[in-house]
Design a protein around this motif. Structure first.
Motif, short mmCIF file in Angstrom:
data_model
loop_
_atom_site.label_atom_id
_atom_site.label_comp_id
_atom_site.label_asym_id
_atom_site.label_seq_id
_atom_site.Cartn_x
_atom_site.Cartn_y
_atom_site.Cartn_z
N LYS A 175 1.05 -1.47 -0.01
CA LYS A 175 0.20 -0.04 0.07
C LYS A 175 0.67 1.26 -0.02
O LYS A 175 2.28 1.53 0.20
N GLN A 246 -11.48 5.97 -6.34
CA GLN A 246 -11.96 7.42 -5.92
C GLN A 246 -10.80 8.31 -6.26
O GLN A 246 -9.92 7.64 -5.39
N GLY A 247 -11.19 9.57 -6.58
CA GLY A 247 -9.80 10.65 -6.77
C GLY A 247 -10.19 11.46 -5.30
O GLY A 247 -10.59 11.02 -4.61
N GLU A 250 -13.48 15.51 -4.92
CA GLU A 250 -14.39 16.16 -3.35
C GLU A 250 -13.51 16.73 -2.25
O GLU A 250 -14.17 16.77 -1.27
N ILE A 251 -12.47 16.06 -2.38
CA ILE A 251 -12.37 16.57 -1.15
C ILE A 251 -12.18 18.08 -0.39
O ILE A 251 -11.31 19.37 -0.86
N THR A 252 -12.55 18.61 1.15
CA THR A 252 -12.50 19.90 1.51
C THR A 252 -11.30 20.21 2.28
O THR A 252 -11.07 19.03 2.88
N ILE A 266 -4.67 13.60 5.56
CA ILE A 266 -6.49 12.29 3.93
C ILE A 266 -4.95 11.74 2.98
O ILE A 266 -3.83 12.99 2.77
N PRO A 281 -8.96 7.75 -0.79
CA PRO A 281 -8.64 8.93 0.03
C PRO A 281 -8.84 7.84 1.55
O PRO A 281 -9.43 7.32 1.69
N ARG A 282 -7.83 7.58 2.36
CA ARG A 282 -7.65 7.14 3.00
C ARG A 282 -7.12 8.42 4.71
O ARG A 282 -6.63 9.09 4.37
N LEU A 283 -7.37 8.08 5.38
CA LEU A 283 -6.73 8.91 6.39
C LEU A 283 -5.74 8.01 6.65
O LEU A 283 -5.25 6.80 6.81
#
Lengths: 339, 166
Positions: A175, A246-247, A250-252, A266, A281-283
């Motif tokens: 990963k 998923q790209g 959309e991340i704010t 993120i 996107p992952r934490l």
């Protein structure tokens, strides 16, 4: 000190940033390669969209240099790139044409022709490797030649070599952050609390993101790299359709702030194992090995015996890709006794 | 009745019928079993198997239950009243409030084995997407992952992006 080395003849197909950069390093380090490896690389032909320049004794360095400076070659023959690959005697084909994820062309035809002509191939082109891995490897095996593609995954980070060096271990998962553009954008959003569009424009102005950044920000570029790893490391016969993607558009900035409050950041993480092929996107915990900033790439290889091994390096960029191409070329020379 | 959720750690002998034997007093006292987790891979040196049972029961019956279990030869290691031991945070992005955040929370709280224990919301402006962080707690790691999948499904149906930890 050795003054001359074994001549290894190469062609460079695709003379853009990567191909040109390979030529430049070959020129600059020619003496060192002779001295340290006993190998005298000669570029016997180059090809780009405009045509082919060929010289069976090796193209003179000042001619290559002028091609590099002009970012384009001038042809001295009516030969096509395929004819250059098939008909001019040489050892290694460097395939550095642009990636096409639909058909893999023109790189796919170049690589097939080169392997069928029993030439080793080093490529930075993700398309053919992601689309036709098994087919290409079968030809290479049948012909007893190597196809190496370190430059397709993680740029200068020697991820494939690392995995190949883990003999005796079973790799259970990989990963990582495999796209420098996305990582730059998310880093800037995190540090400066700026919206996605703003960070993207900044990356474009700096030449980090392309004018059409869709392949990067949609996660597709990362997905292609996962497919290559799935096939090359896990022998999964995977294709792009198998990856859940998923790209990051959309991340704010607020999401990054909330993550920060909880001790996370993120990242766009690609994950490949036999059970999972996913880009999302992952934490990532702050301070985790995957928490690298800017355009850096990182990958953690999970193995059964050695545990986790993490590698960090510069991802995107022609110099980084050229570094990986050169390392593949030297590996072929040393393992195939071309020296 | 004052229902309460209990997480009970017991050890059972590795012979057939032991689990039913141990669970019987719970149902006799009106308990409602939510989950049973066998730790077959964590056998004790004496060859017993640790088991975690989560159930709902009238608070006043807890003491009686423990006595009955002991009388039956069940070794009780721990009676946990703070039952939610695993937790995870997720970030949600989308029209969270307009698409009714209650559904999201209910989808977890109604499982009986997990709860939303913390919620932070950032709403930059009307018509703009809001972002939320949710902390979910569950009785154990497996149930936590199950809860995350449920939440993921509900979020997907609502067109909300969910970002989970690696």
């Amino acid at each position: 000190m050795r003054q001359s080395g074994k001549v290894v003849r190469i062609t460079i197909i695709g003379f853009g940033n990567v191909g040109g950069c390979v030529a430049e390093v070959l020129m600059r380090r020619r003496e060192a390669f002779i001295r340290e490896y006993g190998i005298d690389f000669r570029v016997v032909g180059v090809a780009d969209a405009k045509g082919v320049f060929v010289s069976e004794d090796g193209i003179k360095w000042d001619i290559l240099r002028s091609f590099r400076e002009r970012h384009s070659i001038s042809r001295n023959t009516d030969m096509s790139a395929l004819e250059l690959i098939e008909d001019v005697e040489h050892d290694i084909v460097v395939e550095a044409t642009p990636t096409n994820l639909k058909s893999g062309e023109p790189g796919l035809s170049h690589i097939i022709a080169a392997l069928r002509a029993s030439r080793h191939v080093v490529t930075s082109n993700k398309g053919p490797v992601a689309l036709k891995y098994d087919e290409l490897m079968n030809i290479a095996d049948a012909k007893g030649v190597q196809l190496r593609f370190e430059a397709t995954v993680g740029g200068a980070m020697p991820l494939i070599s690392l995995i190949q060096n883990l003999e005796g271990n079973e790799v259970t998962a990989i990963k990582g952050v495999l796209n420098g553009t996305c990582n730059y954008i998310l880093t800037r959003m995190y540090e400066e609390k700026i919206p996605f569009e703003h960070a993207l424009r900044e990356a474009q102005a700096l030449g980090i993101a392309e004018s059409d950044p869709s392949q990067d920000i949609s996660g597709e570029d990362t997905a292609v790299k996962l497919v290559i790893l799935a096939n090359a490391v896990f022998h999964m016969k995977a294709s792009l359709d198998d990856v859940s993607v998923q790209g990051i558009s959309e991340i704010t900035p607020e999401a990054l702030k909330l993550a920060d409050d909880a001790g996370y950041t993120i990242k766009l993480v690609g994950e490949v194992s036999r059970e999972r092929l996913e880009v999302a996107p992952r934490l990532v915990l702050k301070g985790d090995p995957l928490d690298v900033r800017g355009t850096l790439n990182v990958a953690t290889v999970k193995t059964d015996i050695a545990g986790d091994i993490t590698i960090v390096g510069k991802g995107a960029g022609p110099k980084e890709a050229a570094s990986a191409v050169l390392s593949d070329m030297l590996k072929i020379c040393t393992t195939e006794k071309l020296r | 009745m004052r229902a309460m959720k209990i997480s009970l750690d017991i050890e059972l002998k590795d012979i057939p019928g032991q689990l039913v034997h141990a669970l019987k007093p719970i149902s006799e006292l009106g308990g409602n079993i939510i989950s049973v987790l066998h730790h077959h891979n964590r056998k004790t040196p004496l060859g017993n198997i640790p088991v975690q049972v989560v159930f709902e029961i009238d608070e006043r019956n807890v003491e009686t239950l423990v006595q009955r279990l002991k009388r039956r030869g069940v070794s009780v290691l721990r009676v946990g009243r703070e039952r939610l031991r695993s937790s995870k945070i997720v970030i949600l992005i989308g029209h969270i409030v307009h698409s009714d955040i209650r559904d999201l929370i209910d989808s977890i709280d109604s499982t009986g084995f997990a709860e939303v224990v913390k919620l932070s919301l950032e709403m930059p402006a009307i018509d703009m997407k809001s972002s939320a962080s949710l902390t979910i707690s569950a009785v154990n790691e497996d149930k936590l992952n199950e809860a995350m999948e449920i939440l993921g499904d509900v979020a997907r149906k609502k067109g909300i992006m969910m970002i989970s930890p690696i």
